[in-house]
Design an enzyme around this catalytic site. Structure first.
Site, PDB file in Angstrom:
ATOM      1  CG  HIS A 159      11.517  14.643  -5.058  1.00  0.00           C
ATOM      2  ND1 HIS A 159      11.410  14.105  -6.322  1.00  0.00           N
ATOM      3  CD2 HIS A 159      10.415  15.405  -4.874  1.00  0.00           C
ATOM      4  CE1 HIS A 159      10.279  14.516  -6.873  1.00  0.00           C
ATOM      5  NE2 HIS A 159       9.667  15.312  -6.023  1.00  0.00           N
ATOM      6  CB  VAL A 160       8.758  14.247   0.452  1.00  0.00           C
ATOM      7  CG1 VAL A 160       7.570  13.480   1.003  1.00  0.00           C
ATOM      8  CG2 VAL A 160       9.913  14.208   1.429  1.00  0.00           C
ATOM      9  CG  LEU A 161       7.652  10.868  -4.982  1.00  0.00           C
ATOM     10  CD1 LEU A 161       7.537   9.445  -5.497  1.00  0.00           C
ATOM     11  CD2 LEU A 161       7.687  11.841  -6.145  1.00  0.00           C
ATOM     12  CG  ASP A 213      -2.538  -3.139   5.192  1.00  0.00           C
ATOM     13  OD1 ASP A 213      -2.729  -2.063   4.614  1.00  0.00           O
ATOM     14  OD2 ASP A 213      -2.836  -4.246   4.694  1.00  0.00           O
ATOM     15  CG  PHE A 233      -0.365   0.331   2.510  1.00  0.00           C
ATOM     16  CD1 PHE A 233      -0.403   1.618   3.016  1.00  0.00           C
ATOM     17  CD2 PHE A 233       0.249  -0.655   3.258  1.00  0.00           C
ATOM     18  CE1 PHE A 233       0.153   1.915   4.235  1.00  0.00           C
ATOM     19  CE2 PHE A 233       0.809  -0.363   4.488  1.00  0.00           C
ATOM     20  CZ  PHE A 233       0.762   0.919   4.983  1.00  0.00           C
ATOM     21  CD1 TRP A 243       9.208   6.637  -7.995  1.00  0.00           C
ATOM     22  CD2 TRP A 243       8.866   4.975  -6.532  1.00  0.00           C
ATOM     23  NE1 TRP A 243      10.439   6.111  -7.658  1.00  0.00           N
ATOM     24  CE2 TRP A 243      10.262   5.094  -6.761  1.00  0.00           C
ATOM     25  CE3 TRP A 243       8.414   4.006  -5.645  1.00  0.00           C
ATOM     26  CZ2 TRP A 243      11.188   4.278  -6.135  1.00  0.00           C
ATOM     27  CZ3 TRP A 243       9.344   3.180  -5.022  1.00  0.00           C
ATOM     28  CH2 TRP A 243      10.708   3.317  -5.261  1.00  0.00           C
TER      29      TRP A 243
END
Length: 541
Positions: free
Chosen positions: A154-156, A259, A135, A164
């Site tokens: 670089h934080v998506l 999760d 996830f 990604w």
């Protein structure tokens, strides 16, 4: 150390030429684990083993090792199914110290694809289905404390992270190995002898079919043969081996650490109550309670609809649930029957030949709907819960559950040492370069001390030549742009104003401001009011 060379060869063939990486691969031996699937009422939980794999990637900088990426994968083995759960992945942001060209594909994405494919290759077996589950949830940091303070990280965002991971799994899909035509594939990869079909499933709660499909890699959306492998807004939970469609919904949803859907399942399990006595259920069979089933959620579709309203999925960020299912050809020949055999039936067939205890589930009746006097299976608690039937049955079932040995590419540690190493990593700091170097050194040395090996891990030197294609430094491709392909606007999107024709302001492009138009050829133009919109103030006498 042949297997270590194999992983090393795969990585070297796909990483940029003449760039050095240090790979540290930790693992634990398969150990008994709480069942990830809830047992139906009246049945014993399925025997489950788990082994952990942790991959750390470091680079050399000024004669120091700096960790740049880490990935943890948990592998669960049951009687008919192998599950690879991608538990955590994180980067420190110091990959920019390699000074890679802008055309270089993301090394982190390449390493992730190859490592997952490597584990699939060594755990996929004839007659056993394998599923990769993960996830995607955007967060500042998972494994490297303080790394968010590094300006180079670089934080998506949520959408970027889901895309990604789809790009990570896409090269693995065609045959359980990276596609030879894929940019992230490894030439020279050993061909598998067991053929399998692969399918990918993606669910993003609160997103419709069209929105979910937009997360697929661009070249997948444009290629019908590749798009056929991807299934938006679907999940494989009812189609996995050993999962009968008649089972209660709670028995179809696996429970993994940290999760969101597992937490929701645990809350729903509080609705389960002791079934009424048989005398009460016989009065109204049509209105009787369904043993082992939730009251508020009656189907998987309803479960996913309610997931969209959970705090983790509705707090302004999207969460993606992604699966890749690999089914061997010998199981494909069996058709839908692979998912029709309940766990209790599998237990009854083989153990009865050698086991005389007779403590397993009775042979009569449907396992998914046991007699009313059987108690409902409680929520999973600890490892001891699943071995309560008898030691003889456990040993017999274990003999029918193949456990692939941990490959020598990894440094194998006992589970307690592996847990301590993970706690150590979470107590370190990666806020700046000097601190990150000290933290990396301490973690690597501490692992070596636990294993009795001062020098462990292996170096990888990239061999792949970069020839002007890739998804850009930093590893994130421009949206809608394929590797090596120019991002060209369609002809219908380019409009040039005709000379000598006066614009009355009625067909102005949206977004340029009400009543404004662009003068000139579009380069350095000035926005002026249209003639028809100029009103002269009347003179007052």
């Amino acid at each position: 150390m042949a297997e270590r060379s194999s992983l090393k060869t795969k990585l070297a063939a796909s990483l940029p030429r003449n760039h050095h990486f240090i790979i540290h691969h930790l693992a634990t031996p398969p150990t008994s684990s709480p069942a990830i699937y809830s047992a139906p009422p009246g049945e014993i939980p399925e025997k489950t083993t788990c082994e952990s794999h942790f991959l750390s990637v470091a680079i050399h900088h000024n004669d120091r090792q700096i960790q740049v990426f880490a990935l943890e994968i948990l592998i669960y083995d049951t009687h008919h199914l192998t599950t690879l759960f991608v538990s955590k992945a994180d980067s420190t942001g110091y990959i920019h110290l390699l000074n890679l060209p802008k055309a270089t594909p993301s090394p982190l994405k390449t390493i992730s694809s190859i490592f997952i494919a490597h584990l699939i290759e060594h755990h996929q077996q004839k007659g056993r289905q394998l599923v990769v589950s993960l996830f995607a949830r955007a967060q500042d940091q998972y494994l490297f404390p303080g790394s968010i303070e590094n300006s180079g990280k670089h934080v998506l965002d949520d959408r970027g992270l889901i895309k990604w991971w789809c790009r990570v799994l896409e090269p693995v899909l065609p045959s359980g190995n990276p596609d030879p035509q894929s940019p992230d594939s490894s030439p020279g990869r050993k061909k598998k002898t067991t053929k399998s079909t692969a399918k990918a499933y993606l669910r993003v709660p609160s997103c419709d079919l069209h929105e979910t499909r937009s997360f697929f890699p661009p070249h997948v959306r444009r290629t019908p043969s590749l798009l056929a492998k991807w299934h938006p807004n679907r999940d494989p939970l009812r189609d996995l081996a050993g999962r009968s469609p008649t089972l209660p919904e709670r028995c179809l949803i696996p429970r993994f650490p940290d999760d969101p859907k597992s937490r929701f399942v645990e809350e729903l399990d509080e609705e389960l109550t002791e079934p009424p006595p048989e005398s009460q259920t016989q009065k109204s069979p049509s209105k009787g309670k369904r043993p082992g089933r939730w009251k508020s959620v009656r189907s998987l579709e309803q479960f996913w609809e309610l997931m969209a309203f959970r705090q983790e999925c509705s707090s302004g960020r999207l969460v993606g649930f992604l699966w890749a299912v690999f089914t061997p050809s010998d199981m494909e020949d069996q058709g839908s029957g692979i998912g029709q055999v309940p766990f209790a039936e599998r237990v009854k067939r083989k153990p009865q030949k050698t086991d005389s205890a007779g403590t397993l589930a009775p042979t009569g009746g449907a396992p998914s709907t046991p007699p009313a006097e059987h108690p409902v299976d409680p929520p999973r608690s600890d490892a001891g819960h699943q071995g309560s039937s008898s030691e003889t049955n456990e040993r017999t079932l274990e003999a029918h559950t193949p456990r692939p040995p941990v490959k020598p590419s990894a440094l194998v540690l006992p589970a307690k040492h592996y847990a301590r190493i993970n706690r150590l990593l979470l107590s370190l700091d990666y806020a700046n370069l000097d601190i990150a170097a000290e933290s990396s050194k301490r973690w690597i040395e501490d692992v070596g001390m636990c294993a009795g090996k001062e020098d462990w891990g292996f170096d990888v030197v990239g061999e792949k030549e970069i020839v002007g294609n890739g998804d850009g430094y930093g590893g994130e491709a421009a949206e809608g742009k394929e590797v090596g392909e120019a991002n060209v606007l369609g002809m219908g999107l380019v409009r040039k104003k005709k000379r000598g024709v006066e614009d009355d302001g009625a067909s102005l492009a949206a977004g340029t401001g009400a009543g404004s138009k662009e003068v000139g050829d579009g380069s350095g133009g000035v926005n002026v009011l249209a003639t028809g919109l100029l009103r002269k103030k009347p003179k007052v006498k």
